[in-house]
Every structure is written in C-alpha cells, then in structure tokens.
Scaffold this motif. Structure first.
Motif, PDB file in Angstrom:
ATOM      1  N   ALA A 233     -20.340 -66.570  22.033  1.00 19.58           N
ATOM      2  CA  ALA A 233     -19.537 -67.388  21.807  1.00 19.58           C
ATOM      3  C   ALA A 233     -18.965 -66.485  21.017  1.00 19.58           C
ATOM      4  O   ALA A 233     -17.477 -66.271  20.717  1.00 19.58           O
ATOM      5  CB  ALA A 233     -19.263 -68.427  21.581  1.00 19.58           C
ATOM      6  N   ALA A 234     -19.650 -65.321  20.315  1.00 21.45           N
ATOM      7  CA  ALA A 234     -19.218 -64.565  19.843  1.00 21.45           C
ATOM      8  C   ALA A 234     -17.997 -64.298  19.935  1.00 21.45           C
ATOM      9  O   ALA A 234     -18.355 -62.864  21.037  1.00 21.45           O
ATOM     10  CB  ALA A 234     -20.245 -64.095  18.535  1.00 21.45           C
ATOM     11  N   GLY A 235     -16.547 -63.324  19.633  1.00 20.26           N
ATOM     12  CA  GLY A 235     -15.787 -62.000  19.971  1.00 20.26           C
ATOM     13  C   GLY A 235     -15.407 -63.134  21.170  1.00 20.26           C
ATOM     14  O   GLY A 235     -14.158 -62.409  21.149  1.00 20.26           O
ATOM     15  N   VAL A 236     -15.040 -64.377  21.866  1.00 25.36           N
ATOM     16  CA  VAL A 236     -14.335 -64.554  22.217  1.00 25.36           C
ATOM     17  C   VAL A 236     -13.106 -65.133  21.683  1.00 25.36           C
ATOM     18  O   VAL A 236     -12.960 -65.923  21.291  1.00 25.36           O
ATOM     19  CB  VAL A 236     -15.442 -65.875  23.438  1.00 25.36           C
ATOM     20  N   PRO A 237     -11.468 -64.676  22.220  1.00 25.79           N
ATOM     21  CA  PRO A 237     -10.561 -64.936  21.564  1.00 25.79           C
ATOM     22  C   PRO A 237     -10.115 -66.623  21.429  1.00 25.79           C
ATOM     23  O   PRO A 237      -9.801 -66.822  20.153  1.00 25.79           O
ATOM     24  CB  PRO A 237      -9.623 -63.642  21.782  1.00 25.79           C
TER      25      PRO A 237
END
Length: 200
Positions: A62-66
C-alpha cells in the motif's frame, strides 16, 4: 477429538496472536473490506486480515499508492463500515478497550479526526506520553481499558456519518511502528435518539 483442520486453524490463530501488536476492540473499529481493496489493493487487505493488529509499516503493497490513505485509520474505509456507526452526544463517556499482545513503548492519543482533511478537531480526548511500555512486568490497566469524554463541537460538526472518526493512534518509538484504529460516529444533540445522517 481435534481434527487436522481444527489443529491447523488453532495453529494459525496462535501465530496471529504471537505476532500481533495492538488495536481497539471496543467500540467496534473499522475493518478492511472491498472499498479498502479498491483503494489500497488486495494484498493490503490480506495483510490486515491475517493480523488485525499489524502496524501501518507492515500493510503490504500500500505504500506510495496515492488513493490509499494508510495514515487515516490504517487504510480502512468508512464505506466498508457503515453498519457500525456509533451515536454520541457531548459529555458522553465512551469506554474504549484495546488489546496489546506485544507492547512497544511510545506515545498514544485518541483524537477526533475530520476525515476530509485527516486533521484532528480540537485537542486529543486522551493522551499518553508513555504507553505500552514493554519494560514493565505488567502494563497499567488504563493502557487497555480507558474512557474518553465526547467534547462539545461546533454546530453541525460530525453530524454526518463518515465525516469524522475517533482515531486511536500509537507509535512504538524503539520499534518504529505505527498503530491506528478508528471508531466511526456521529454527534447527536443531547437526548436525541434519531438515526445518523447518511453520507451524501
């Protein structure tokens, strides 16, 4: 007599418990679901389902998913939790219960969050400079069972379901791990038993 499938299920439960960290169990907190999967991806939901107490840092993919707001309720979405909206009035005392199978010392607070801006409304309802200290033989009782008092908000504030959430935030300083649980609620006039307003 235990069957193989029963033993496997018990083993899986034990593993989840051993590797768990902490979350709010009462009032009912937001859970992952299809809306979170759409925003954060199915691996993120699978990670939280496997360990409901996992820190933000361990939510897979999920990291970096706007569109995935991990810093708001660990990515859990209101749309998956419309059936458990709580109704409170100013002055209501709300008992909260947490499980902390693996303590990590650090600050904790419970705040009312405006979900549109992801900003706290007013001061924290409760805060600890030192919380879940793993150096203690036994944690203080108020680490897992505590109460907050709902504040007097501005007229019309937090009266629509999904507009606000009560967020438990805990950061393990040495572990460098962040934990969040959110309780969705609406504020009602004192003595008003009407149903919450549905989101627009």
């Amino acid at each position: 007599m235990y069957t193989t499938s029963t033993l496997l299920a018990l083993g899986a439960l034990l593993l989840r418990t051993v590797f768990a960290h902490g979350n709010i169990t009462s009032p009912p907190a937001r859970q992952p679901g299809p809306a979170m999967a759409a925003a954060c991806g199915k691996p993120a939901v699978a990670a939280v389902m496997a360990d409901p107490t996992t820190p933000l840092e361990d939510v897979t993919g999920a990291a970096g998913v706007p569109q995935c707001k991990l810093d708001l309720c660990r990515g859990a979405m209101f749309e998956d939790n419309t059936a458990q909206v709580q109704m409170y009035s100013a002055g209501d005392v709300v008992n909260m219960q947490a499980i902390l199978p693996i303590p990590h010392e650090g600050p904790m607070n419970v705040s009312i969050i405006d979900t549109a801006t992801n900003k706290a409304i007013g001061e924290p309802l409760i805060s600890f400079e030192t919380y879940a200290d793993e150096s203690l033989d036994v944690l203080p009782a108020n680490n897992t069972d505590f109460s907050v008092t709902m504040p007097q908000l501005k007229a019309g504030q937090c009266t629509q379901a999904g507009e606000c959430t009560m967020q438990w935030f805990w950061f393990g300083t040495s572990a460098q791990q962040t934990y969040e649980s959110c309780v969705d609620f609406v504020m009602m006039p004192s003595g008003d038993g009407a149903a919450p307003v549905a989101p627009a």
